[in-house]
Design an enzyme around this catalytic site. Sequence first.
Site, mmCIF file in Angstrom:
data_model
loop_
_atom_site.group_PDB
_atom_site.id
_atom_site.type_symbol
_atom_site.label_atom_id
_atom_site.label_comp_id
_atom_site.label_asym_id
_atom_site.label_seq_id
_atom_site.Cartn_x
_atom_site.Cartn_y
_atom_site.Cartn_z
ATOM 1 N N ARG A 152 0.850 -1.188 0.000
ATOM 2 C CA ARG A 152 0.000 0.000 0.000
ATOM 3 C C ARG A 152 0.890 1.243 0.000
ATOM 4 O O ARG A 152 1.941 1.257 0.648
ATOM 5 C CB ARG A 152 -0.945 0.020 1.206
ATOM 6 C CG ARG A 152 -2.075 -0.999 1.119
ATOM 7 C CD ARG A 152 -3.067 -0.808 2.253
ATOM 8 N NE ARG A 152 -4.091 -1.847 2.262
ATOM 9 C CZ ARG A 152 -5.267 -1.743 1.669
ATOM 10 N NH1 ARG A 152 -5.566 -0.639 1.004
ATOM 11 N NH2 ARG A 152 -6.152 -2.725 1.734
ATOM 12 N N HIS A 159 -4.213 2.793 -2.302
ATOM 13 C CA HIS A 159 -3.873 1.861 -3.382
ATOM 14 C C HIS A 159 -3.023 2.528 -4.454
ATOM 15 O O HIS A 159 -3.072 3.752 -4.634
ATOM 16 C CB HIS A 159 -5.132 1.292 -4.041
ATOM 17 C CG HIS A 159 -5.891 0.333 -3.192
ATOM 18 N ND1 HIS A 159 -5.409 -0.927 -2.879
ATOM 19 C CD2 HIS A 159 -7.090 0.433 -2.581
ATOM 20 C CE1 HIS A 159 -6.283 -1.547 -2.116
ATOM 21 N NE2 HIS A 159 -7.315 -0.742 -1.927
ATOM 22 N N HIS A 187 -12.143 -2.080 -2.713
ATOM 23 C CA HIS A 187 -13.161 -1.083 -3.033
ATOM 24 C C HIS A 187 -13.512 -1.150 -4.516
ATOM 25 O O HIS A 187 -14.686 -1.163 -4.892
ATOM 26 C CB HIS A 187 -12.646 0.319 -2.688
ATOM 27 C CG HIS A 187 -12.743 0.668 -1.238
ATOM 28 N ND1 HIS A 187 -12.088 -0.040 -0.258
ATOM 29 C CD2 HIS A 187 -13.412 1.677 -0.604
ATOM 30 C CE1 HIS A 187 -12.350 0.503 0.926
ATOM 31 N NE2 HIS A 187 -13.152 1.533 0.748
ATOM 32 N N ARG A 232 -9.249 6.158 -4.183
ATOM 33 C CA ARG A 232 -8.341 5.250 -3.475
ATOM 34 C C ARG A 232 -6.886 5.660 -3.672
ATOM 35 O O ARG A 232 -6.059 5.528 -2.780
ATOM 36 C CB ARG A 232 -8.552 3.811 -3.949
ATOM 37 C CG ARG A 232 -9.959 3.301 -3.789
ATOM 38 C CD ARG A 232 -10.436 3.394 -2.370
ATOM 39 N NE ARG A 232 -9.777 2.407 -1.518
ATOM 40 C CZ ARG A 232 -9.792 2.446 -0.189
ATOM 41 N NH1 ARG A 232 -10.395 3.438 0.439
ATOM 42 N NH2 ARG A 232 -9.187 1.509 0.508
#
Length: 339
Positions: free
Chosen positions: A79, A167, A114, A161
């Site tokens: 991440r 991400h 997501h 995101r």
Amino acid sequence: MEVLHTQGIWMAETLQQRTRSQEKIWLVVTHLGDPKAAFLLVFPFTYFISRRAGVAVVWVAAISEWLNLVFKWMLFGERPFWWIGESRLFVNKTPDVHQFSSTCETGPGSPSGHAMVTAAVWWVVLSSLASFLYSRTHSRLLSAVPRLLYVLLLVAVGLSRIFILAHFPHQVIAGSITGFILGVVLSSRVPEGRPLLFFVCCSVGLLLGALMLHAGLQQFGIDVSWSIALAKKWCSRAEWIRLDTAPFSSLMRDCGALLGLGLAQYWKPGGWALPWAPRALSLAISSMALYHVHRLPLPTQPQTFFYGLFFVKFILVPQIVMVLVPGLVHLITQKRKKD
């Protein structure tokens, strides 16, 4: 991968700098793309318009999120918010980026959950809408509007995101593509009217499958919890680390929702037949009830107790939407008609 990660960090920096005034919008979008929103927001809204579509939303959301968990455990995706520090590539030039309250998720990053769940669930919703519009108007142009909205939604969730450093771009793209494929495949296999045993087997099967994979990876010397330590190390604020973002929380949510879906169809096969006005009332009451269920604080220690309660919480979601609230509304409206 280092090149992809580095370019992703610079893209996040550019996005934050150029759209910083839209920060609240990005946070709202990322919350709408959260897998739990599929169960707590999309499901009740869809169910009271089309029962089959509502059942499909829970089914597709649970299966796609479970598969996302499996992919994450096997792909070991980084991440951005922890990779910036762990990579040690930005010692001389630190990116001008900021974390947010939704940044510090504790699971691995690839593919984006997501993006994957949003792509799967909203394909069910918007493709159903497109088919409905075409059946009524026979206009290909009008029926293309929901599909355009679908693409715009995926782009918005994906950018949100990246914006919050949750991400990298390639993880968002992978999640969107995988979710789209799952949406197409699973939407044609909706378990409407299936016996309770089917849902019990699905729930137990997903739980045991995930636990066996977890144990198997550990037997091979793989630390499945590696991402939790990194999230705690690099998150800007300790309070942003939440147990409900942990991999096992998503597992409990999926297993609980599927079992709840089976119980709801067992208690009231075919559901309650309500006119549009009582349906709207049921939607309003269900939404308020689910809001309070979601806001209900759960003890985080011991963790097994938290996961057990989390499981029960999502068993209740289909019961509230499909059985309890519409049953109450039906009872009230029938009583008024008799009076």
